[in-house]
Design a protein around this motif. Sequence first.
Motif, PDB file in Angstrom:
ATOM      1  N   THR A 139       0.826  -1.207   0.000  1.00 27.05           N
ATOM      2  CA  THR A 139       0.000   0.000   0.000  1.00 27.05           C
ATOM      3  C   THR A 139       0.864   1.262   0.000  1.00 27.05           C
ATOM      4  N   CYS A 140       1.867   1.296   0.872  1.00 28.31           N
ATOM      5  CA  CYS A 140       2.742   2.472   0.955  1.00 28.31           C
ATOM      6  C   CYS A 140       3.560   2.636  -0.319  1.00 28.31           C
ATOM      7  N   TRP A 141       4.012   1.535  -0.894  1.00 27.22           N
ATOM      8  CA  TRP A 141       4.788   1.623  -2.130  1.00 27.22           C
ATOM      9  C   TRP A 141       3.926   2.191  -3.257  1.00 27.22           C
ATOM     10  N   GLN A 142       2.663   1.743  -3.324  1.00 32.31           N
ATOM     11  CA  GLN A 142       1.772   2.247  -4.363  1.00 32.31           C
ATOM     12  C   GLN A 142       1.499   3.729  -4.170  1.00 32.31           C
ATOM     13  N   GLN A 143       1.324   4.151  -2.922  1.00 36.22           N
ATOM     14  CA  GLN A 143       1.111   5.566  -2.649  1.00 36.22           C
ATOM     15  C   GLN A 143       2.340   6.385  -3.030  1.00 36.22           C
ATOM     16  N   ASN A 144       3.524   5.840  -2.775  1.00 39.18           N
ATOM     17  CA  ASN A 144       4.754   6.533  -3.130  1.00 39.18           C
ATOM     18  C   ASN A 144       4.873   6.697  -4.637  1.00 39.18           C
ATOM     19  N   GLN A 145       4.550   5.638  -5.374  1.00 34.44           N
ATOM     20  CA  GLN A 145       4.611   5.708  -6.830  1.00 34.44           C
ATOM     21  C   GLN A 145       3.554   6.665  -7.388  1.00 34.44           C
ATOM     22  N   ASN A 146       2.372   6.664  -6.781  1.00 34.11           N
ATOM     23  CA  ASN A 146       1.334   7.604  -7.217  1.00 34.11           C
ATOM     24  C   ASN A 146       1.771   9.051  -6.991  1.00 34.11           C
ATOM     25  N   ALA A 147       2.426   9.299  -5.853  1.00 30.21           N
ATOM     26  CA  ALA A 147       2.915  10.657  -5.572  1.00 30.21           C
ATOM     27  C   ALA A 147       3.953  11.078  -6.613  1.00 30.21           C
ATOM     28  N   HIS A 148       4.815  10.165  -6.992  1.00 30.04           N
ATOM     29  CA  HIS A 148       5.811  10.472  -8.021  1.00 30.04           C
ATOM     30  C   HIS A 148       5.129  10.775  -9.353  1.00 30.04           C
ATOM     31  N   SER A 149       4.123   9.980  -9.695  1.00 31.11           N
ATOM     32  CA  SER A 149       3.404  10.199 -10.954  1.00 31.11           C
ATOM     33  C   SER A 149       2.727  11.567 -10.973  1.00 31.11           C
ATOM     34  N   ARG A 150       2.243  12.022  -9.832  1.00 34.44           N
ATOM     35  CA  ARG A 150       1.584  13.325  -9.778  1.00 34.44           C
ATOM     36  C   ARG A 150       2.579  14.469  -9.970  1.00 34.44           C
ATOM     37  N   THR A 151       3.793  14.313  -9.467  1.00 31.59           N
ATOM     38  CA  THR A 151       4.798  15.348  -9.724  1.00 31.59           C
ATOM     39  C   THR A 151       5.152  15.400 -11.208  1.00 31.59           C
ATOM     40  N   ILE A 152       5.141  14.251 -11.855  1.00 27.46           N
ATOM     41  CA  ILE A 152       5.401  14.214 -13.301  1.00 27.46           C
ATOM     42  C   ILE A 152       4.273  14.915 -14.054  1.00 27.46           C
ATOM     43  N   ASN A 153       3.032  14.642 -13.653  1.00 27.01           N
ATOM     44  CA  ASN A 153       1.901  15.306 -14.298  1.00 27.01           C
ATOM     45  C   ASN A 153       1.952  16.819 -14.086  1.00 27.01           C
ATOM     46  N   GLU A 154       2.352  17.230 -12.902  1.00 28.49           N
ATOM     47  CA  GLU A 154       2.454  18.661 -12.614  1.00 28.49           C
ATOM     48  C   GLU A 154       3.518  19.315 -13.489  1.00 28.49           C
ATOM     49  N   SER A 155       4.660  18.667 -13.616  1.00 28.78           N
ATOM     50  CA  SER A 155       5.739  19.238 -14.434  1.00 28.78           C
ATOM     51  C   SER A 155       5.352  19.261 -15.910  1.00 28.78           C
ATOM     52  N   LYS A 156       4.621  18.243 -16.366  1.00 29.60           N
ATOM     53  CA  LYS A 156       4.152  18.257 -17.751  1.00 29.60           C
ATOM     54  C   LYS A 156       3.219  19.438 -17.997  1.00 29.60           C
ATOM     55  N   GLY A 157       2.339  19.700 -17.043  1.00 28.59           N
ATOM     56  CA  GLY A 157       1.444  20.841 -17.175  1.00 28.59           C
ATOM     57  C   GLY A 157       2.206  22.153 -17.237  1.00 28.59           C
ATOM     58  N   LEU A 158       3.271  22.269 -16.443  1.00 29.89           N
ATOM     59  CA  LEU A 158       4.082  23.484 -16.461  1.00 29.89           C
ATOM     60  C   LEU A 158       4.759  23.676 -17.822  1.00 29.89           C
ATOM     61  N   VAL A 159       5.337  22.596 -18.335  1.00 31.82           N
ATOM     62  CA  VAL A 159       6.015  22.695 -19.632  1.00 31.82           C
ATOM     63  C   VAL A 159       5.018  23.003 -20.747  1.00 31.82           C
ATOM     64  N   ASP A 160       3.839  22.381 -20.692  1.00 28.98           N
ATOM     65  CA  ASP A 160       2.811  22.651 -21.709  1.00 28.98           C
ATOM     66  C   ASP A 160       2.362  24.111 -21.657  1.00 28.98           C
ATOM     67  N   THR A 161       2.238  24.648 -20.452  1.00 29.32           N
ATOM     68  CA  THR A 161       1.867  26.064 -20.316  1.00 29.32           C
ATOM     69  C   THR A 161       2.955  26.963 -20.867  1.00 29.32           C
ATOM     70  N   TYR A 162       4.201  26.616 -20.557  1.00 28.28           N
ATOM     71  CA  TYR A 162       5.337  27.400 -21.047  1.00 28.28           C
ATOM     72  C   TYR A 162       5.365  27.405 -22.571  1.00 28.28           C
ATOM     73  N   LEU A 163       5.075  26.252 -23.148  1.00 22.95           N
ATOM     74  CA  LEU A 163       5.077  26.154 -24.606  1.00 22.95           C
ATOM     75  C   LEU A 163       3.907  26.935 -25.212  1.00 22.95           C
ATOM     76  N   ALA A 164       2.727  26.842 -24.587  1.00 24.33           N
ATOM     77  CA  ALA A 164       1.570  27.586 -25.085  1.00 24.33           C
ATOM     78  C   ALA A 164       1.796  29.084 -25.014  1.00 24.33           C
ATOM     79  N   ALA A 165       2.552  29.537 -23.995  1.00 23.64           N
ATOM     80  CA  ALA A 165       2.805  30.968 -23.838  1.00 23.64           C
ATOM     81  C   ALA A 165       3.641  31.534 -24.967  1.00 23.64           C
ATOM     82  N   GLN A 166       4.319  30.684 -25.707  1.00 23.88           N
ATOM     83  CA  GLN A 166       5.116  31.148 -26.838  1.00 23.88           C
ATOM     84  C   GLN A 166       4.263  31.861 -27.890  1.00 23.88           C
TER      85      GLN A 166
END
Length: 261
Positions: free
Chosen positions: A60-87
């Motif tokens: 359970t804890c390992w799955q939660q840890n992996q989910n937390a990592h996946s959410r940071t990846i999703n957050e960073s993807k959103g930031l990069v997509d916003t940066y690209l759209a701002a061009q």
Amino acid sequence: MAEELLVAISTAMVAVAVFVVGDLIRPRSWRHASDESSHTLVLDLAKTFFTAVVAFVFVTCWQQNQNAHSRTINESKGLVDTYLAAQALPGPEQQWIQEQLRAYTDQVLTQEWPLMEKENRLSRSVDDTLDKLRYRVASIQTSDASVAEARARAMESLDKVAQARHDRAMDVQRRIPQFLYVALILGAILVLLNPVLSGMHVSRRSLAMTALLGVVLGTVLLAIHDLERPYAGSIKVPTNAFTYAQSQYQHITGGPASGQE
């Protein structure tokens, strides 16, 4: 917690009552000359119970840890997509939004990550940076179809960032239920008492094996404790998603990877 303790005590009393009453009505031929089988049954059950709880909590804890990592990846993807759209936005808006995106990413790495590790919370100032970004993008007025499309893409990406950030706020405070910790500790105590209750002879070999048993138990409990806190400890979520976002900013604009407000 009080309810769990009451259930445990009540179940123990019921078990003792069933055993005593059963002993009175069972045939004498069923009885053993010693209580060897009783403590063997209890110790085997304790080891099985502890192993099952450890496996459940660890997975359970390992799955939660992996989910937390996946959410940071999703957050960073959103930031990069916003940066690209701002061009595709007008010059002043493009510059301000991209500067704020770089500032937000820097703040997450330098301000927020230490807070998550030490205080299990997010930074209010980083929240403010994201709120200003979303308000500024939403307030862009234009009759140009390409700019309107870029604004829509930027807003959609910032919404993903906000959702991922909300999930990260939940992850940083999530803990396993207290009763599972109690079960783990009780199970560990029973396993440690196994050599004593089984009548094991004290020798160099038995002492070495008992010490090894303690090392294994301590390592397992420490691993669970670290996995329970995805942004702290030795098995914490890495910051590579946000550092990668910084490198992507530089790749998109050819400028510095970080900026200031």
